[in-house]
Design an enzyme around this catalytic site. Structure first.
Site, PDB file in Angstrom:
ATOM      1  N   ASP A  75      -4.524   5.584  -6.514  1.00 31.99           N
ATOM      2  CA  ASP A  75      -3.103   5.277  -6.604  1.00 31.99           C
ATOM      3  C   ASP A  75      -2.729   4.928  -8.038  1.00 31.99           C
ATOM      4  O   ASP A  75      -3.033   3.842  -8.537  1.00 31.99           O
ATOM      5  CB  ASP A  75      -2.782   4.107  -5.666  1.00 31.99           C
ATOM      6  CG  ASP A  75      -1.289   3.851  -5.518  1.00 31.99           C
ATOM      7  OD1 ASP A  75      -0.503   4.344  -6.345  1.00 31.99           O
ATOM      8  OD2 ASP A  75      -0.915   3.133  -4.557  1.00 31.99           O
ATOM      9  N   SER A 133       4.877   0.381  -0.568  1.00 34.30           N
ATOM     10  CA  SER A 133       5.137   0.298  -2.003  1.00 34.30           C
ATOM     11  C   SER A 133       6.024  -0.908  -2.325  1.00 34.30           C
ATOM     12  O   SER A 133       5.615  -2.053  -2.082  1.00 34.30           O
ATOM     13  CB  SER A 133       5.742   1.613  -2.501  1.00 34.30           C
ATOM     14  OG  SER A 133       5.762   1.654  -3.905  1.00 34.30           O
ATOM     15  N   HIS A 148      -0.557   7.530  -4.170  1.00 32.99           N
ATOM     16  CA  HIS A 148       0.368   6.505  -3.685  1.00 32.99           C
ATOM     17  C   HIS A 148       0.893   6.770  -2.271  1.00 32.99           C
ATOM     18  O   HIS A 148       1.504   5.886  -1.671  1.00 32.99           O
ATOM     19  CB  HIS A 148       1.532   6.354  -4.672  1.00 32.99           C
ATOM     20  CG  HIS A 148       2.358   5.133  -4.452  1.00 32.99           C
ATOM     21  ND1 HIS A 148       1.802   3.874  -4.325  1.00 32.99           N
ATOM     22  CD2 HIS A 148       3.703   4.957  -4.338  1.00 32.99           C
ATOM     23  CE1 HIS A 148       2.759   2.984  -4.146  1.00 32.99           C
ATOM     24  NE2 HIS A 148       3.922   3.612  -4.137  1.00 32.99           N
TER      25      HIS A 148
END
Length: 351
Positions: free
Chosen positions: A272, A186, A307
């Site tokens: 995501d 991320s 995610h």
């Protein structure tokens, strides 16, 4: 979570036209030159963690404008020779936390430098130890909009500079052989991309479901934080859109991805909602496009994930991928990493 972005075939071909500022290279060269006037390693102190198979040091290095940045340095215990180092950057809201939470890379035989994230930590149970000493004007809650009216004052400029300096620090550490890979999930993945562009002689880049890519598009595609921090800021700071968008052009990881030269391993999750897949593919497809290099690039695709991406499955892929590029001499050859089963629609793309 439903599919909401481009179909996979279109993602593989997605190569958006970019709006880079004309002085992008000059801006970053000046920013890094100022940071590098400070000696990179400030302090490297051994710490006792209770682990017998991993040695650990508490590191402080000089980041943006020389500000002290904390990190953990871990190595497999009992190894006297120099080792390559994997530099890891942390996801949004987290910090370096406790050293014993970072055992993957040292137990695989690598040195491991875990960079703390200035001004973050504790959002999801991962504490930080590094303050951000730079003040900020009006900002939305969170980190994204601190100093966002100018690239010179932007929090993201400071954070990406810290990431580049972490590479410098990794090369200067005791027991480091000069080879460096960068990785993260991320926000950490976005910083790995940024470091790969700002320090293009790194040996390998591994970016999982990366944040900070094609930021302006992401603001329009998802209503999830952290991108929505910028939307909320502009909702009450009317008239500042032009200044904000100009700042984002300097800190968009896609622009830095074009300048990279190293082999790269990406991952993308097609559901995501935090880092939309098209923004990840923008960085992947533009990788090394401006540098003149022709590195190998791979992307693992997880069609049914949000995610969290590939989680431990992606770690196994990374271990095998990095072993080919940064072998560790003198250690037992662990043989090929387990190959996870490949569900329909998932798998690697290579270029």
């Amino acid at each position: 979570m439903p599919l909401f972005d481009l179909p996979l075939a279109a993602l593989r071909e997605y190569l958006p036209t970019l709006d880079e500022p004309a002085d992008l290279d000059e801006f970053w060269a000046g920013t890094l030159d100022r940071a590098r006037t400070a000696e990179v390693l400030v302090e490297v102190l051994p710490v006792e963690t209770g682990l017998s198979l991993v040695d650990t040091w508490d590191v402080t290095f000089a980041g943006h404008d020389g500000a002290p940045i904390r990190a953990w340095y871990l190595r497999p215990a009992g190894i006297e020779g120099d080792l390559p180092v994997v530099v890891e950057f942390i996801g949004y809201g987290g910090g370096r936390s406790e050293a014993i939470e970072h055992l993957l890379w040292p137990t695989a035989g690598y040195g491991h430098l875990v960079m703390d994230t200035r001004g973050q930590g504790g959002r999801w149970g991962s504490r930080g130890d590094t303050p951000d000493p730079v003040g900020s004007g009006p900002a939305a809650p969170g980190s994204m909009t601190r100093g966002i009216d100018s690239p010179e004052t932007s929090y993201l400029t400071r954070l990406m500079t810290d990431a580049a300096r972490a590479v410098d620090a990794a090369r200067a550490l005791p027991g480091a052989d000069g080879r460096v890979a960068v990785t993260g999930n991320s926000q950490g993945g976005g910083l790995a991309i940024a470091a790969g562009g700002l320090v293009p002689d790194v040996d390998a880049v591994m970016a999982n479901v990366p944040f900070l890519c094609q930021i302006r598009r992401a603001m329009d595609l998802t209503d999830a934080d952290p991108y929505q921090e910028i939307v909320r800021y502009l909702a009450v700071n009317r008239g500042r859109e032009a200044a904000v968008e100009n700042t984002l052009r300097y800190v968009d990881a896609v622009h830095l991805a074009r300048r990279a030269r190293a082999d790269a391993l990406f991952s993308a999750a097609l559901r995501d909602m935090t880092c939309p897949p098209s923004t990840v593919f923008a960085a992947f497809n533009h990788w090394a496009g401006l540098s003149g290099a022709t590195p190998r690039k791979d992307i693992e695709i997880y069609p049914f994930n949000n995610h969290e991406g590939g989680a431990a499955t992606q770690n196994m892929v990374q271990l095998a991928w990095l072993r080919e590029r940064m072998p560790v001499a003198g250690l037992r050859n662990p043989g090929p990493a387990p190959t996870p089963s490949t569900p329909a629609g998932r798998g690697a793309s290579r270029a």
